[in-house]
Design a protein around this motif. Structure first.
Motif, mmCIF file in Angstrom:
data_model
loop_
_atom_site.group_PDB
_atom_site.id
_atom_site.type_symbol
_atom_site.label_atom_id
_atom_site.label_comp_id
_atom_site.label_asym_id
_atom_site.label_seq_id
_atom_site.Cartn_x
_atom_site.Cartn_y
_atom_site.Cartn_z
ATOM 1 N N ILE A 111 0.839 -1.207 0.000
ATOM 2 C CA ILE A 111 0.000 0.000 0.000
ATOM 3 C C ILE A 111 0.867 1.247 0.000
ATOM 4 C CG2 ILE A 111 -1.652 1.350 1.371
ATOM 5 C CD1 ILE A 111 -2.912 -1.371 2.195
ATOM 6 N N GLU A 112 1.909 1.254 0.815
ATOM 7 C CA GLU A 112 2.794 2.413 0.877
ATOM 8 C C GLU A 112 3.515 2.646 -0.454
ATOM 9 O OE1 GLU A 112 3.780 2.519 5.634
ATOM 10 O OE2 GLU A 112 5.137 1.403 4.332
ATOM 11 N N THR A 113 3.901 1.574 -1.111
ATOM 12 C CA THR A 113 4.529 1.703 -2.432
ATOM 13 C C THR A 113 3.538 2.283 -3.427
ATOM 14 O OG1 THR A 113 6.038 -0.132 -2.011
ATOM 15 C CG2 THR A 113 5.643 0.432 -4.311
ATOM 16 N N ALA A 114 2.316 1.781 -3.410
ATOM 17 C CA ALA A 114 1.292 2.258 -4.344
ATOM 18 C C ALA A 114 0.959 3.725 -4.113
ATOM 19 C CB ALA A 114 0.030 1.405 -4.218
ATOM 20 N N MET A 115 0.919 4.138 -2.854
ATOM 21 C CA MET A 115 0.536 5.520 -2.529
ATOM 22 C C MET A 115 1.732 6.460 -2.466
ATOM 23 S SD MET A 115 -2.457 5.011 0.282
ATOM 24 C CE MET A 115 -2.853 6.757 0.234
ATOM 25 N N GLU A 116 2.933 5.905 -2.479
ATOM 26 C CA GLU A 116 4.160 6.692 -2.362
ATOM 27 C C GLU A 116 4.172 7.532 -1.095
ATOM 28 O OE1 GLU A 116 4.339 8.798 -6.095
ATOM 29 O OE2 GLU A 116 5.249 7.065 -7.082
ATOM 30 N N GLN A 117 3.681 6.939 0.003
ATOM 31 C CA GLN A 117 3.703 7.592 1.309
ATOM 32 C C GLN A 117 3.499 6.537 2.397
ATOM 33 O OE1 GLN A 117 0.368 10.284 0.833
ATOM 34 N NE2 GLN A 117 -0.893 9.033 2.174
ATOM 35 N N GLU A 118 3.847 6.900 3.617
ATOM 36 C CA GLU A 118 3.686 5.976 4.733
ATOM 37 C C GLU A 118 2.226 5.882 5.152
ATOM 38 O OE1 GLU A 118 6.261 6.132 8.133
ATOM 39 O OE2 GLU A 118 7.904 6.904 6.913
ATOM 40 N N VAL A 119 1.856 4.686 5.602
ATOM 41 C CA VAL A 119 0.527 4.437 6.155
ATOM 42 C C VAL A 119 0.741 4.104 7.626
ATOM 43 C CG1 VAL A 119 -1.483 2.936 6.079
ATOM 44 C CG2 VAL A 119 -0.332 3.568 3.960
ATOM 45 N N PHE A 175 -6.065 -1.661 9.588
ATOM 46 C CA PHE A 175 -7.031 -2.516 10.263
ATOM 47 C C PHE A 175 -7.800 -3.275 9.190
ATOM 48 C CE2 PHE A 175 -6.489 1.190 13.060
ATOM 49 C CZ PHE A 175 -6.066 0.545 14.217
ATOM 50 N N PRO A 176 -8.171 -4.512 9.443
ATOM 51 C CA PRO A 176 -8.861 -5.324 8.432
ATOM 52 C C PRO A 176 -10.143 -4.692 7.894
ATOM 53 C CG PRO A 176 -8.166 -6.707 10.260
ATOM 54 C CD PRO A 176 -7.898 -5.271 10.660
ATOM 55 N N GLU A 177 -10.820 -3.896 8.695
ATOM 56 C CA GLU A 177 -12.095 -3.315 8.268
ATOM 57 C C GLU A 177 -11.935 -2.025 7.459
ATOM 58 O OE1 GLU A 177 -11.019 -1.831 12.317
ATOM 59 O OE2 GLU A 177 -11.196 -3.823 11.502
ATOM 60 N N MET A 178 -10.710 -1.564 7.270
ATOM 61 C CA MET A 178 -10.468 -0.324 6.515
ATOM 62 C C MET A 178 -10.798 -0.510 5.034
ATOM 63 S SD MET A 178 -6.897 0.971 8.184
ATOM 64 C CE MET A 178 -7.009 2.734 7.969
ATOM 65 N N LEU A 179 -11.324 0.561 4.436
ATOM 66 C CA LEU A 179 -11.588 0.586 3.007
ATOM 67 C C LEU A 179 -10.509 1.432 2.331
ATOM 68 C CD1 LEU A 179 -15.448 1.079 2.980
ATOM 69 C CD2 LEU A 179 -14.156 -1.038 2.749
ATOM 70 N N LEU A 180 -10.030 0.966 1.187
ATOM 71 C CA LEU A 180 -8.920 1.631 0.511
ATOM 72 C C LEU A 180 -9.221 3.079 0.152
ATOM 73 C CD1 LEU A 180 -7.812 -1.269 -1.855
ATOM 74 C CD2 LEU A 180 -6.757 -0.572 0.308
ATOM 75 N N GLN A 212 -2.714 -3.344 -6.939
ATOM 76 C CA GLN A 212 -2.952 -4.670 -7.515
ATOM 77 C C GLN A 212 -1.670 -5.254 -8.089
ATOM 78 O OE1 GLN A 212 -6.213 -3.630 -10.175
ATOM 79 N NE2 GLN A 212 -7.622 -4.815 -8.903
ATOM 80 N N VAL A 213 -0.926 -4.449 -8.815
ATOM 81 C CA VAL A 213 0.339 -4.911 -9.404
ATOM 82 C C VAL A 213 1.325 -5.279 -8.301
ATOM 83 C CG1 VAL A 213 2.338 -4.215 -10.784
ATOM 84 C CG2 VAL A 213 0.024 -3.613 -11.540
ATOM 85 N N GLU A 214 1.434 -4.454 -7.272
ATOM 86 C CA GLU A 214 2.341 -4.727 -6.155
ATOM 87 C C GLU A 214 1.973 -6.031 -5.455
ATOM 88 O OE1 GLU A 214 5.138 -3.247 -4.953
ATOM 89 O OE2 GLU A 214 5.051 -2.003 -6.741
ATOM 90 N N LEU A 215 0.691 -6.243 -5.213
ATOM 91 C CA LEU A 215 0.237 -7.473 -4.551
ATOM 92 C C LEU A 215 0.513 -8.703 -5.421
ATOM 93 C CD1 LEU A 215 -3.123 -6.215 -3.030
ATOM 94 C CD2 LEU A 215 -1.029 -6.775 -1.774
ATOM 95 N N GLU A 216 0.281 -8.568 -6.719
ATOM 96 C CA GLU A 216 0.551 -9.681 -7.636
ATOM 97 C C GLU A 216 2.027 -10.055 -7.607
ATOM 98 O OE1 GLU A 216 -2.969 -9.145 -10.985
ATOM 99 O OE2 GLU A 216 -0.993 -8.280 -11.391
ATOM 100 N N GLU A 217 2.890 -9.052 -7.652
ATOM 101 C CA GLU A 217 4.331 -9.311 -7.654
ATOM 102 C C GLU A 217 4.818 -9.834 -6.311
ATOM 103 O OE1 GLU A 217 6.171 -5.681 -8.946
ATOM 104 O OE2 GLU A 217 5.475 -5.944 -11.020
ATOM 105 N N THR A 218 4.314 -9.310 -5.229
ATOM 106 C CA THR A 218 4.752 -9.700 -3.890
ATOM 107 C C THR A 218 4.302 -11.112 -3.529
ATOM 108 O OG1 THR A 218 4.755 -7.412 -3.131
ATOM 109 C CG2 THR A 218 4.636 -9.106 -1.429
ATOM 110 N N PHE A 219 3.060 -11.451 -3.869
ATOM 111 C CA PHE A 219 2.491 -12.721 -3.437
ATOM 112 C C PHE A 219 2.379 -13.759 -4.546
ATOM 113 C CE2 PHE A 219 0.932 -9.581 -0.353
ATOM 114 C CZ PHE A 219 1.377 -10.182 0.819
#
Length: 64
Positions: free
Chosen positions: A13-21, A25-30, A45-52
């Motif tokens: 998420i931090e890579t995608a947003m180019e900032q710290e989060v 929490f599991p209930e958070m919405l993007l 989506q691309v980051e998750l695909e590559e990471t996992f």
């Protein structure tokens, strides 16, 4: 949620947003809670695909 998994997702998420989060929490919405715009979500989506080593179906998987 598993701390290692949470940390990897947070990094994506931090890579995608180019900032710290500060906290996730599991209930958070993007878009609502993290302020992600559509370009951030596509990048995530691309980051998750590559990471996992997974593949999302853009017609079936809803990230909003």
């Amino acid at each position: 949620m598993n701390n290692e998994l949470t940390e990897k997702i947070k990094e994506c998420i931090e890579t995608a947003m180019e900032q710290e989060v500060p906290t996730l929490f599991p209930e958070m919405l993007l878009s609502r809670d993290l302020g992600m715009e559509s370009i951030h979500i596509v990048t995530l989506q691309v980051e998750l695909e590559e990471t996992f080593g997974i593949q999302f179906d853009p017609l079936e998987d809803d990230f909003y």
